[in-house]
Motif scaffolding. Sequence first.
Motif, PDB file in Angstrom:
ATOM      1  N   GLU A 338     116.574 -20.851  65.631  1.00  0.00           N
ATOM      2  CA  GLU A 338     117.709 -21.626  66.160  1.00  0.00           C
ATOM      3  C   GLU A 338     117.528 -21.917  67.652  1.00  0.00           C
ATOM      4  OE1 GLU A 338     121.131 -19.343  65.002  1.00  0.00           O
ATOM      5  OE2 GLU A 338     120.721 -19.758  62.885  1.00  0.00           O
ATOM      6  N   ALA A 339     116.915 -20.980  68.379  1.00  0.00           N
ATOM      7  CA  ALA A 339     116.620 -21.212  69.801  1.00  0.00           C
ATOM      8  C   ALA A 339     115.605 -22.349  69.939  1.00  0.00           C
ATOM      9  CB  ALA A 339     116.081 -19.934  70.439  1.00  0.00           C
ATOM     10  N   LEU A 340     114.592 -22.342  69.066  1.00  0.00           N
ATOM     11  CA  LEU A 340     113.611 -23.439  69.064  1.00  0.00           C
ATOM     12  C   LEU A 340     114.302 -24.768  68.789  1.00  0.00           C
ATOM     13  CD1 LEU A 340     110.603 -22.060  66.953  1.00  0.00           C
ATOM     14  CD2 LEU A 340     110.649 -22.424  69.403  1.00  0.00           C
ATOM     15  N   ARG A 341     115.258 -24.737  67.833  1.00  0.00           N
ATOM     16  CA  ARG A 341     115.973 -25.964  67.459  1.00  0.00           C
ATOM     17  C   ARG A 341     116.796 -26.489  68.632  1.00  0.00           C
ATOM     18  NH1 ARG A 341     119.623 -25.831  62.119  1.00  0.00           N
ATOM     19  NH2 ARG A 341     120.724 -24.199  63.255  1.00  0.00           N
ATOM     20  N   GLU A 342     117.459 -25.562  69.338  1.00  0.00           N
ATOM     21  CA  GLU A 342     118.294 -26.011  70.463  1.00  0.00           C
ATOM     22  C   GLU A 342     117.449 -26.594  71.585  1.00  0.00           C
ATOM     23  OE1 GLU A 342     121.512 -24.365  73.691  1.00  0.00           O
ATOM     24  OE2 GLU A 342     121.445 -23.438  71.706  1.00  0.00           O
ATOM     25  N   ILE A 343     116.348 -25.920  71.914  1.00  0.00           N
ATOM     26  CA  ILE A 343     115.498 -26.424  73.007  1.00  0.00           C
ATOM     27  C   ILE A 343     114.869 -27.754  72.603  1.00  0.00           C
ATOM     28  CG2 ILE A 343     113.407 -25.938  74.349  1.00  0.00           C
ATOM     29  CD1 ILE A 343     114.283 -22.910  74.054  1.00  0.00           C
ATOM     30  N   TYR A 359     107.385 -28.459  64.507  1.00  0.00           N
ATOM     31  CA  TYR A 359     106.371 -27.416  64.711  1.00  0.00           C
ATOM     32  C   TYR A 359     106.879 -26.020  64.344  1.00  0.00           C
ATOM     33  CZ  TYR A 359     108.954 -27.572  69.159  1.00  0.00           C
ATOM     34  OH  TYR A 359     109.949 -27.620  70.104  1.00  0.00           O
ATOM     35  N   LEU A 360     108.029 -25.919  63.669  1.00  0.00           N
ATOM     36  CA  LEU A 360     108.542 -24.596  63.257  1.00  0.00           C
ATOM     37  C   LEU A 360     107.513 -23.803  62.431  1.00  0.00           C
ATOM     38  CD1 LEU A 360     110.864 -22.462  62.898  1.00  0.00           C
ATOM     39  CD2 LEU A 360     111.554 -23.751  60.888  1.00  0.00           C
ATOM     40  N   PRO A 361     106.870 -24.415  61.404  1.00  0.00           N
ATOM     41  CA  PRO A 361     105.897 -23.635  60.614  1.00  0.00           C
ATOM     42  C   PRO A 361     104.761 -23.087  61.466  1.00  0.00           C
ATOM     43  CG  PRO A 361     106.396 -25.717  59.524  1.00  0.00           C
ATOM     44  CD  PRO A 361     107.037 -25.779  60.868  1.00  0.00           C
ATOM     45  N   SER A 362     104.246 -23.899  62.411  1.00  0.00           N
ATOM     46  CA  SER A 362     103.097 -23.417  63.197  1.00  0.00           C
ATOM     47  C   SER A 362     103.522 -22.300  64.142  1.00  0.00           C
ATOM     48  CB  SER A 362     102.423 -24.564  63.959  1.00  0.00           C
ATOM     49  OG  SER A 362     103.335 -25.169  64.839  1.00  0.00           O
ATOM     50  N   ARG A 363     104.764 -22.344  64.656  1.00  0.00           N
ATOM     51  CA  ARG A 363     105.233 -21.253  65.530  1.00  0.00           C
ATOM     52  C   ARG A 363     105.403 -19.957  64.733  1.00  0.00           C
ATOM     53  NH1 ARG A 363     107.605 -23.238  70.373  1.00  0.00           N
ATOM     54  NH2 ARG A 363     106.097 -24.782  71.100  1.00  0.00           N
ATOM     55  N   LEU A 364     105.943 -20.072  63.519  1.00  0.00           N
ATOM     56  CA  LEU A 364     106.079 -18.883  62.662  1.00  0.00           C
ATOM     57  C   LEU A 364     104.701 -18.305  62.329  1.00  0.00           C
ATOM     58  CD1 LEU A 364     108.886 -20.050  60.212  1.00  0.00           C
ATOM     59  CD2 LEU A 364     108.990 -17.986  61.595  1.00  0.00           C
ATOM     60  N   ALA A 365     103.752 -19.212  62.029  1.00  0.00           N
ATOM     61  CA  ALA A 365     102.389 -18.773  61.702  1.00  0.00           C
ATOM     62  C   ALA A 365     101.766 -18.042  62.890  1.00  0.00           C
ATOM     63  CB  ALA A 365     101.531 -19.972  61.309  1.00  0.00           C
ATOM     64  N   GLU A 366     101.945 -18.592  64.098  1.00  0.00           N
ATOM     65  CA  GLU A 366     101.390 -17.965  65.316  1.00  0.00           C
ATOM     66  C   GLU A 366     101.889 -16.535  65.469  1.00  0.00           C
ATOM     67  OE1 GLU A 366     102.382 -20.256  68.790  1.00  0.00           O
ATOM     68  OE2 GLU A 366     101.267 -21.985  68.060  1.00  0.00           O
ATOM     69  N   PHE A 367     103.179 -16.344  65.151  1.00  0.00           N
ATOM     70  CA  PHE A 367     103.785 -15.018  65.297  1.00  0.00           C
ATOM     71  C   PHE A 367     103.232 -14.053  64.249  1.00  0.00           C
ATOM     72  CE2 PHE A 367     107.515 -12.299  63.939  1.00  0.00           C
ATOM     73  CZ  PHE A 367     107.356 -11.360  64.944  1.00  0.00           C
ATOM     74  N   TYR A 368     103.316 -14.431  62.972  1.00  0.00           N
ATOM     75  CA  TYR A 368     102.912 -13.506  61.900  1.00  0.00           C
ATOM     76  C   TYR A 368     101.403 -13.266  61.887  1.00  0.00           C
ATOM     77  CZ  TYR A 368     107.582 -13.289  59.898  1.00  0.00           C
ATOM     78  OH  TYR A 368     108.915 -13.031  59.699  1.00  0.00           O
ATOM     79  N   VAL A 390     115.159 -12.241  58.129  1.00  0.00           N
ATOM     80  CA  VAL A 390     115.554 -13.656  58.142  1.00  0.00           C
ATOM     81  C   VAL A 390     117.019 -13.718  57.713  1.00  0.00           C
ATOM     82  CG1 VAL A 390     114.942 -15.984  57.368  1.00  0.00           C
ATOM     83  CG2 VAL A 390     113.200 -14.204  57.385  1.00  0.00           C
ATOM     84  N   SER A 391     117.809 -14.506  58.442  1.00  0.00           N
ATOM     85  CA  SER A 391     119.254 -14.579  58.137  1.00  0.00           C
ATOM     86  C   SER A 391     119.632 -15.986  57.687  1.00  0.00           C
ATOM     87  CB  SER A 391     120.077 -14.233  59.387  1.00  0.00           C
ATOM     88  OG  SER A 391     119.537 -13.130  60.042  1.00  0.00           O
ATOM     89  N   PRO A 392     119.308 -16.355  56.441  1.00  0.00           N
ATOM     90  CA  PRO A 392     119.653 -17.710  55.999  1.00  0.00           C
ATOM     91  C   PRO A 392     121.173 -17.856  55.865  1.00  0.00           C
ATOM     92  CG  PRO A 392     118.735 -16.430  54.188  1.00  0.00           C
ATOM     93  CD  PRO A 392     118.680 -15.555  55.388  1.00  0.00           C
ATOM     94  N   GLU A 399     116.469 -22.612  52.552  1.00  0.00           N
ATOM     95  CA  GLU A 399     116.528 -23.288  53.867  1.00  0.00           C
ATOM     96  C   GLU A 399     115.169 -23.145  54.583  1.00  0.00           C
ATOM     97  OE1 GLU A 399     117.105 -21.430  57.203  1.00  0.00           O
ATOM     98  OE2 GLU A 399     116.111 -19.918  55.999  1.00  0.00           O
ATOM     99  N   PRO A 400     114.904 -23.985  55.616  1.00  0.00           N
ATOM    100  CA  PRO A 400     113.546 -24.101  56.174  1.00  0.00           C
ATOM    101  C   PRO A 400     112.946 -22.812  56.729  1.00  0.00           C
ATOM    102  CG  PRO A 400     114.945 -25.882  56.991  1.00  0.00           C
ATOM    103  CD  PRO A 400     115.834 -24.962  56.228  1.00  0.00           C
ATOM    104  N   VAL A 401     113.725 -21.951  57.393  1.00  0.00           N
ATOM    105  CA  VAL A 401     113.125 -20.758  58.020  1.00  0.00           C
ATOM    106  C   VAL A 401     112.610 -19.808  56.940  1.00  0.00           C
ATOM    107  CG1 VAL A 401     113.453 -18.851  59.650  1.00  0.00           C
ATOM    108  CG2 VAL A 401     114.671 -20.997  60.009  1.00  0.00           C
ATOM    109  N   THR A 402     113.428 -19.575  55.883  1.00  0.00           N
ATOM    110  CA  THR A 402     112.997 -18.679  54.797  1.00  0.00           C
ATOM    111  C   THR A 402     111.800 -19.284  54.058  1.00  0.00           C
ATOM    112  OG1 THR A 402     115.338 -18.141  54.536  1.00  0.00           O
ATOM    113  CG2 THR A 402     113.859 -17.271  52.880  1.00  0.00           C
ATOM    114  N   GLU A 403     111.896 -20.555  53.747  1.00  0.00           N
ATOM    115  CA  GLU A 403     110.822 -21.227  52.997  1.00  0.00           C
ATOM    116  C   GLU A 403     109.501 -21.176  53.764  1.00  0.00           C
ATOM    117  OE1 GLU A 403     110.349 -22.992  49.951  1.00  0.00           O
ATOM    118  OE2 GLU A 403     112.032 -21.699  49.478  1.00  0.00           O
ATOM    119  N   ASN A 404     109.561 -21.457  55.082  1.00  0.00           N
ATOM    120  CA  ASN A 404     108.322 -21.447  55.872  1.00  0.00           C
ATOM    121  C   ASN A 404     107.817 -20.032  56.113  1.00  0.00           C
ATOM    122  OD1 ASN A 404     107.612 -24.246  56.511  1.00  0.00           O
ATOM    123  ND2 ASN A 404     109.628 -24.322  57.419  1.00  0.00           N
TER     124      ASN A 404
END
Length: 589
Positions: A338-343, A359-368, A390-392, A399-404
Amino acid sequence: MNNGQGVITFINGPVIRAKNMDDFRIREMVMVGENKLIGEVISLEGNIGTIQVYEETSGLKSGEKILPTGKPLSLKLGPGMLGNIFDGIQRPLDKINTLSEGFIPEGIGLISIDTEKAWAVKLLVQVGDKVKSGQIFGEVQETSLIVHRLLVPIGISGTVTAVKQDGIYGMEETLVVVEEGKQQHFLKMYQEWSVRESRPSKERKPIERPLVTGQRILDIFFPIAKGGTAAIPGGFGTGKTMTQHQLAKWSDADIIVYIGCGERGNEMTEVLEDFPKLIDPKSDKPIMERTILIANTSNMPVAAREASIYTGITMAEYFRDMGYHVAIMADSTSRWAEALREISGRLEEMPAEEGYPAYLPSRLAEFYERAGYVTTLNDQEASVTVIGAVSPAGGDFSEPVTENTKRFVNAFLGLDRKLAYARHYPAINWLTSYSGYLKALDGWYRENIGEDILELRGKMMKILHEENKLLEIVQLVGEDVLPDDQRLVLEISKVLKIGFLQQNAFHKEDTFVPLEKQYKMVKLIDQLYERCFRGIKLGIPISQLKQEQLFQDIIKVKYTIPNDNLEAFAVLEKRIAEYYDELEEKYNR
């Protein structure tokens, strides 16, 4: 003429734009405005730069100056991190509270670990020794549980030309001088590292060992591997934080990094109050002696929330490089997204699904992807295990965060609202959860628990899936019309769900269960099922096979048999054999 200072031209919450930015670099840390707020350059076009600010920007004016620091957003990594509580950019909250009680003032600067504190140092190198990046050159007993190993910073190698005697030193004192050609390097107790860059290791090793948690549904049914990744998705009130608390307290990781990322203030307060009181069961000392807390609540600046994930994983990698096994709990990656979305919205970028940036999927990938089981530069085995909650919204896993997140983690532990509301904890749904580590851990399980443990797990999972299908029929026509073998499936499922999958975090015998006891519990339930099934084949009615007291005693095994007295299982096994032998004899006459 460019004087090396930017000038603010546009302010939109945590995102600002400035001109005169020719001499600045991407990802450079900068000081913004008269209050010298901490920011980071995120894009440069010509002499116009865009900066995200990690502090509250109210009161900032157009025309104020931006000063360069010449380095990226970095952490000071050294003694004093364990037992500490930081905000999203490694500023210690205790220290901030002494400077400004109750809130974080603007312009406090990038304070981090206490550089004034002195530590007793034992040095492990001598003059003339050749040293390389990542080598341990000294030790500090940081807490009674953890020895902080001082590492030669990455990129430095050479010959030791000067070493201090063992003794008590301040953080800023030079302990070792290393000469590399004509260049001299002065090694202190701490080093700096950019948060967005993963720390190197010698080799990534295949995953072969589980993270033992003492939680039955995880250890036997959906194991998490050391150096692996797991997601715990679930709606509000399903027990994400509670599950992570249990993992932090009981998992066999040496060090825990807990990131409260964008959580509600009251939830984070609960964590900050509870954690210091928790006693580490293995050592009887406060668990904070091997824990780092990063507290970044939803009312703190949104850009700092985005950085808090990287702060946590960088600290975890640093302790990994010393040779420790680290577990990192991120609660929750949805708030980070959500912070990424706001920025992204304030940067006026083209949104993707549900307004999240493309770029949400690539940021999640970078982290994990920063998780892993490695050989360190110092030739030790160590790991970082990443467990993200994850708090869908509304518990919607589509929703996108859980799916990605699903794309980048190997263990998916879906929490279920119905189970949580029925007080079945941990509320992990055995029908929607999965672990991709079963194959990789097969050898370890066979060697350390039992040859047939994974076959037993498969059998129990089959019973649970069959029960799920049968429950739909039962709802329509009732249980009485089912044949006895199907009614047996329902009865054994009940034993399995209440006696094995449900676990009481507040009961001293049940909060943590050793693997040996978990195995014996599954074996016992399997023995009960097999004897009943054999009885049904012989024509014995289920009313006779289901001996109420025996079934209840097997369900209560988790409480009645102490973890250190597993001989009592033999008594129950004998009771099962005797009861069903007698019954079969009676029906065979």
